[in-house]
Design an enzyme around this catalytic site. Structure first.
Site, PDB file in Angstrom:
ATOM      1  N   ALA A   1     -12.411   4.242 -21.207  1.00  0.00           N
ATOM      2  CA  ALA A   1     -13.429   5.099 -20.415  1.00  0.00           C
ATOM      3  C   ALA A   1     -13.150   6.566 -20.774  1.00  0.00           C
ATOM      4  CB  ALA A   1     -12.876   5.049 -18.684  1.00  0.00           C
TER       5      ALA A   1
ATOM      6  N   GLU B   1     -14.590  -3.987 -21.925  1.00  0.00           N
ATOM      7  CA  GLU B   1     -15.041  -5.221 -22.337  1.00  0.00           C
ATOM      8  C   GLU B   1     -16.191  -5.577 -21.536  1.00  0.00           C
ATOM      9  OE1 GLU B   1     -11.785  -7.426 -21.577  1.00  0.00           O
ATOM     10  OE2 GLU B   1     -11.952  -7.230 -19.414  1.00  0.00           O
TER      11      GLU B   1
ATOM     12  N   TYR C   1       0.848  -1.331  -0.034  1.00  0.00           N
ATOM     13  CA  TYR C   1       0.069  -0.116   0.059  1.00  0.00           C
ATOM     14  C   TYR C   1       0.977   1.279  -0.121  1.00  0.00           C
ATOM     15  CZ  TYR C   1      -4.033  -2.766   0.120  1.00  0.00           C
ATOM     16  OH  TYR C   1      -5.118  -3.582  -0.254  1.00  0.00           O
TER      17      TYR C   1
ATOM     18  N   HIS D   1     -14.503   0.620  -0.820  1.00  0.00           N
ATOM     19  CA  HIS D   1     -13.486  -0.045  -0.436  1.00  0.00           C
ATOM     20  C   HIS D   1     -12.180   0.588   0.454  1.00  0.00           C
ATOM     21  CE1 HIS D   1     -14.564  -3.254  -3.596  1.00  0.00           C
ATOM     22  NE2 HIS D   1     -15.366  -3.594  -2.641  1.00  0.00           N
TER      23      HIS D   1
ATOM     24  N   ASN E   1     -17.665  -0.159 -20.266  1.00  0.00           N
ATOM     25  CA  ASN E   1     -16.211  -0.609 -19.901  1.00  0.00           C
ATOM     26  C   ASN E   1     -15.551  -0.803 -21.220  1.00  0.00           C
ATOM     27  OD1 ASN E   1     -14.878  -1.811 -17.794  1.00  0.00           O
ATOM     28  ND2 ASN E   1     -15.331  -3.783 -18.176  1.00  0.00           N
TER      29      ASN E   1
ATOM     30  N   ASP F   1      -8.118   5.377  -4.821  1.00  0.00           N
ATOM     31  CA  ASP F   1      -7.519   6.499  -5.333  1.00  0.00           C
ATOM     32  C   ASP F   1      -8.486   7.832  -4.863  1.00  0.00           C
ATOM     33  OD1 ASP F   1      -8.930   7.259  -7.622  1.00  0.00           O
ATOM     34  OD2 ASP F   1      -8.022   5.424  -8.499  1.00  0.00           O
TER      35      ASP F   1
ATOM     36  N   THR G   1     -15.316  -1.783 -14.138  1.00  0.00           N
ATOM     37  CA  THR G   1     -15.310  -2.691 -13.229  1.00  0.00           C
ATOM     38  C   THR G   1     -15.767  -3.968 -14.065  1.00  0.00           C
ATOM     39  OG1 THR G   1     -16.172  -3.400 -11.122  1.00  0.00           O
ATOM     40  CG2 THR G   1     -17.528  -2.063 -12.200  1.00  0.00           C
TER      41      THR G   1
HETATM   42  C1  BJW Z   1     -11.132  -0.390 -18.416  1.00  0.00           C
HETATM   43  C2  BJW Z   1     -10.128   0.259 -19.150  1.00  0.00           C
HETATM   44  C3  BJW Z   1     -10.193   1.799 -19.476  1.00  0.00           C
HETATM   45  C4  BJW Z   1      -9.422  -1.572 -18.172  1.00  0.00           C
HETATM   46  N1  BJW Z   1     -11.528   2.047 -19.847  1.00  0.00           N
HETATM   47  N2  BJW Z   1     -12.491   0.179 -18.739  1.00  0.00           N
HETATM   48  C5  BJW Z   1     -18.662 -15.993  -3.565  1.00  0.00           C
HETATM   49  C6  BJW Z   1     -19.769 -15.508  -4.180  1.00  0.00           C
HETATM   50  C7  BJW Z   1     -19.996 -14.114  -3.890  1.00  0.00           C
HETATM   51  C8  BJW Z   1     -19.312 -13.212  -3.046  1.00  0.00           C
HETATM   52  C9  BJW Z   1     -18.302 -14.062  -2.478  1.00  0.00           C
HETATM   53  C10 BJW Z   1     -17.775 -15.494  -2.730  1.00  0.00           C
HETATM   54  N3  BJW Z   1     -16.729 -15.765  -1.922  1.00  0.00           N
HETATM   55  C11 BJW Z   1     -16.152 -14.517  -1.321  1.00  0.00           C
HETATM   56  C12 BJW Z   1     -17.204 -13.693  -1.347  1.00  0.00           C
HETATM   57  C13 BJW Z   1     -17.244 -12.020  -0.859  1.00  0.00           C
HETATM   58  C14 BJW Z   1     -15.830 -11.437  -1.464  1.00  0.00           C
HETATM   59  C15 BJW Z   1     -15.902 -11.563  -3.172  1.00  0.00           C
HETATM   60  O1  BJW Z   1     -16.644 -10.976  -3.771  1.00  0.00           O
HETATM   61  N4  BJW Z   1     -15.011 -12.553  -3.666  1.00  0.00           N
HETATM   62  C16 BJW Z   1     -15.019 -12.764  -5.094  1.00  0.00           C
HETATM   63  C17 BJW Z   1     -13.461 -12.608  -5.799  1.00  0.00           C
HETATM   64  C18 BJW Z   1     -15.666 -14.040  -5.296  1.00  0.00           C
HETATM   65  N5  BJW Z   1     -16.069 -10.089  -1.250  1.00  0.00           N
HETATM   66  C19 BJW Z   1     -15.662  -9.596  -0.074  1.00  0.00           C
HETATM   67  O2  BJW Z   1     -15.137 -10.301   0.608  1.00  0.00           O
HETATM   68  C20 BJW Z   1     -16.108  -8.207   0.166  1.00  0.00           C
HETATM   69  N6  BJW Z   1     -16.917  -8.037   1.425  1.00  0.00           N
HETATM   70  C21 BJW Z   1     -17.835  -8.977   1.603  1.00  0.00           C
HETATM   71  O3  BJW Z   1     -18.355  -9.514   0.739  1.00  0.00           O
HETATM   72  O4  BJW Z   1     -18.714  -8.757   2.855  1.00  0.00           O
HETATM   73  C22 BJW Z   1     -19.811  -9.417   3.003  1.00  0.00           C
HETATM   74  C23 BJW Z   1     -20.827  -8.319   2.557  1.00  0.00           C
HETATM   75  C24 BJW Z   1     -21.948  -8.914   1.635  1.00  0.00           C
HETATM   76  C25 BJW Z   1     -23.148  -8.079   1.397  1.00  0.00           C
HETATM   77  C26 BJW Z   1     -23.224  -7.164   1.700  1.00  0.00           C
HETATM   78  C27 BJW Z   1     -22.060  -6.402   2.438  1.00  0.00           C
HETATM   79  C28 BJW Z   1     -21.212  -7.229   3.059  1.00  0.00           C
HETATM   80  C29 BJW Z   1     -14.861  -6.996   0.344  1.00  0.00           C
HETATM   81  C30 BJW Z   1     -14.434  -6.990  -0.875  1.00  0.00           C
HETATM   82  C31 BJW Z   1     -13.049  -6.112  -1.011  1.00  0.00           C
HETATM   83  C32 BJW Z   1     -12.438  -5.892  -2.315  1.00  0.00           C
HETATM   84  N7  BJW Z   1     -11.084  -5.504  -1.956  1.00  0.00           N
HETATM   85  C33 BJW Z   1     -10.090  -5.073  -3.073  1.00  0.00           C
HETATM   86  C34 BJW Z   1      -8.898  -4.901  -2.778  1.00  0.00           C
HETATM   87  C35 BJW Z   1      -8.786  -3.638  -1.562  1.00  0.00           C
HETATM   88  C36 BJW Z   1      -8.821  -2.116  -2.284  1.00  0.00           C
HETATM   89  C37 BJW Z   1      -7.342  -2.166  -2.944  1.00  0.00           C
HETATM   90  O5  BJW Z   1      -6.343  -2.537  -2.776  1.00  0.00           O
HETATM   91  O6  BJW Z   1      -7.333  -1.198  -3.883  1.00  0.00           O
HETATM   92  O7  BJW Z   1     -10.927  -4.294  -3.985  1.00  0.00           O
HETATM   93  S1  BJW Z   1     -10.085  -6.314  -4.389  1.00  0.00           S
HETATM   94  C38 BJW Z   1     -10.031  -5.492  -5.871  1.00  0.00           C
HETATM   95  O8  BJW Z   1     -11.045  -5.817  -6.389  1.00  0.00           O
HETATM   96  C39 BJW Z   1     -10.289  -4.161  -5.248  1.00  0.00           C
HETATM   97  C40 BJW Z   1     -11.189  -3.379  -6.284  1.00  0.00           C
HETATM   98  O9  BJW Z   1     -12.041  -2.427  -5.600  1.00  0.00           O
HETATM   99  C41 BJW Z   1     -12.112  -4.621  -6.365  1.00  0.00           C
HETATM  100  C42 BJW Z   1     -12.834  -4.444  -7.856  1.00  0.00           C
HETATM  101  O10 BJW Z   1     -12.073  -4.509  -8.860  1.00  0.00           O
HETATM  102  P1  BJW Z   1     -12.260  -3.675 -10.215  1.00  0.00           P
HETATM  103  O11 BJW Z   1     -12.447  -2.349  -9.844  1.00  0.00           O
HETATM  104  O12 BJW Z   1     -13.571  -4.428 -10.825  1.00  0.00           O
HETATM  105  O13 BJW Z   1     -10.969  -3.949 -11.133  1.00  0.00           O
HETATM  106  P2  BJW Z   1     -10.745  -5.092 -12.214  1.00  0.00           P
HETATM  107  O14 BJW Z   1      -9.300  -5.117 -12.460  1.00  0.00           O
HETATM  108  O15 BJW Z   1     -11.233  -6.552 -11.794  1.00  0.00           O
HETATM  109  O16 BJW Z   1     -11.482  -4.854 -13.561  1.00  0.00           O
HETATM  110  C43 BJW Z   1     -11.195  -3.691 -14.248  1.00  0.00           C
HETATM  111  C44 BJW Z   1     -12.109  -3.545 -15.504  1.00  0.00           C
HETATM  112  O17 BJW Z   1     -11.890  -2.242 -16.010  1.00  0.00           O
HETATM  113  C45 BJW Z   1     -11.881  -4.617 -16.433  1.00  0.00           C
HETATM  114  O18 BJW Z   1     -13.394  -5.091 -16.761  1.00  0.00           O
HETATM  115  C46 BJW Z   1     -11.208  -4.027 -17.667  1.00  0.00           C
HETATM  116  O19 BJW Z   1     -11.797  -4.301 -18.727  1.00  0.00           O
HETATM  117  C47 BJW Z   1     -11.705  -2.474 -17.431  1.00  0.00           C
HETATM  118  N8  BJW Z   1     -10.931  -1.437 -17.829  1.00  0.00           N
HETATM  119  N9  BJW Z   1      -8.924  -0.505 -18.520  1.00  0.00           N
HETATM  120  C48 BJW Z   1     -12.719   1.327 -19.292  1.00  0.00           C
HETATM  121  N10 BJW Z   1      -9.261   2.570 -20.064  1.00  0.00           N
END
Ligand code: BJW
Length: 247
Positions: A232, A216, A54, A121, A214, A92, A189
């Site tokens: 984007a 894709e 971090y 997050h 997005n 960010d 996302t």
């Molecule tokens: C472009 C582009 C350009 C590129 N233009 N586009 C089984 C089923 C369901 C859920 C679970 C399960 N097992 C476990 C879970 C829960 C778990 C989860 O979801 N796991 C999955 C992996 C299965 N979730 C959790 O644990 C969360 N907590 C939780 O669920 O608590 C219980 C609860 C339930 C219901 C209500 C309330 C509470 C916590 C999740 C914490 C996520 N943390 C992270 C890291 C910390 C932050 C950090 O360090 O920055 O957060 S993980 C990481 O993924 C980060 C992001 O915010 C998050 C999402 O990622 P994002 O933003 O989608 O990025 P990418 O890289 O995946 O995608 C980027 C996209 O952009 C792509 O599609 C590209 O094509 C596109 N792109 N360039 C436009 N120029």
């Protein structure tokens, strides 16, 4: 009547500002194991490794600037007459910086305001004490040697980040807005991470028109009424201009 809008953003909106996404080629999860840096267990096992991850990202953020997509959303927030909630998964501060260059937004982003930005997050530029739970603005590197500025205990300061298995922030407010919105747009996302990946289902189930912008198709693409694909910095300003014509 003014329509209510909820915007969800993910790492893709900041990619063209030079910040890595998580899952694409060159994404953070290709260089670091999630289990090593983004779970509470990882922090308990090896806090210095998590701090290093971090600290590196906090330093990179200093070199990054908001892009045309962040600025377009700020213009939309300023002009929109209904409720406007911007929920970001990003840690960010590029939305804040774009909004700051758009004075009406800075004024409106208050608890009672019509416009709100929520970081579900957490935020890179904040730290939290794991003992007393106080949250602090934090610009410098963080280490296990830091004392909590409030309770003065050592070894408990952690990034103010929601790791896997932890509860995302502001969920009650977000779900209330999803149930009341007319338009839901998801930007940059992949739809891998819950609960954010389920927001489209919630909004759609309550009658909102759901749009995906997005690079894709995301995992949940079929749940949206409309999808527009590309960078984007192209797709978001185009969509914002259309929305401004009806605002
Ligand atoms: C472009 C582009 C350009 C590129 N233009 N586009 C089984 C089923 C369901 C859920 C679970 C399960 N097992 C476990 C879970 C829960 C778990 C989860 O979801 N796991 C999955 C992996 C299965 N979730 C959790 O644990 C969360 N907590 C939780 O669920 O608590 C219980 C609860 C339930 C219901 C209500 C309330 C509470 C916590 C999740 C914490 C996520 N943390 C992270 C890291 C910390 C932050 C950090 O360090 O920055 O957060 S993980 C990481 O993924 C980060 C992001 O915010 C998050 C999402 O990622 P994002 O933003 O989608 O990025 P990418 O890289 O995946 O995608 C980027 C996209 O952009 C792509 O599609 C590209 O094509 C596109 N792109 N360039 C436009 N120029």
């Amino acid at each position: 009547m003014a329509k209510n809008l909820v915007v969800l953003t993910g790492a893709g909106i900041s990619a063209e500002s030079g910040l890595a996404t998580f899952r694409g080629n060159g994404g953070l999860w290709h260089q670091h194991r999630v289990e090593d840096v983004a779970t509470p267990e990882a922090f308990a096992r090896n806090p210095e490794l998590v701090h290093t991850f971090y600290n590196m990202r906090r330093q990179q953020l200093k070199e990054a600037h908001p892009n045309a997509a962040h600025h377009a959303l700020a213009r939309l927030a300023a002009a929109w007459r209904g409720d406007f909630l911007l929920v970001t998964q990003n840690v960010d501060d590029l939305h804040e910086r774009a909004l700051a260059s758009c004075p009406p937004c800075a004024e409106e982003n208050k608890p009672e305001g019509r416009f709100r930005l929520l970081h579900m997050h957490g935020e890179l530029k904040k730290a939290r004490c794991g003992a007393c739970e106080e949250v602090f603005a934090w610009e410098e590197n963080l280490s296990t040697a830091h004392l909590c500025p409030a309770c003065r205990l050592a070894g408990h300061m952690r990034p103010h980040i929601v790791w896997f298995g932890e509860m995302p922030l502001e969920m009650a407010r977000i779900y209330a807005a999803l149930r009341a919105c007319d338009v839901f747009v998801s930007i940059g996302t992949s739809g891998n991470v819950y609960p954010a990946a389920g927001f489209v289902h919630e909004a759609s189930g309550h009658g909102a028109h759901c749009v995906e912008l997005n690079m894709e198709r995301s995992l949940g693409a079929s749940l949206f009424h409309e999808g527009r694909y590309g960078a984007a910095t192209q797709r978001v300003p185009e969509w914002v201009e259309e929305m401004l014509r009806v605002a």
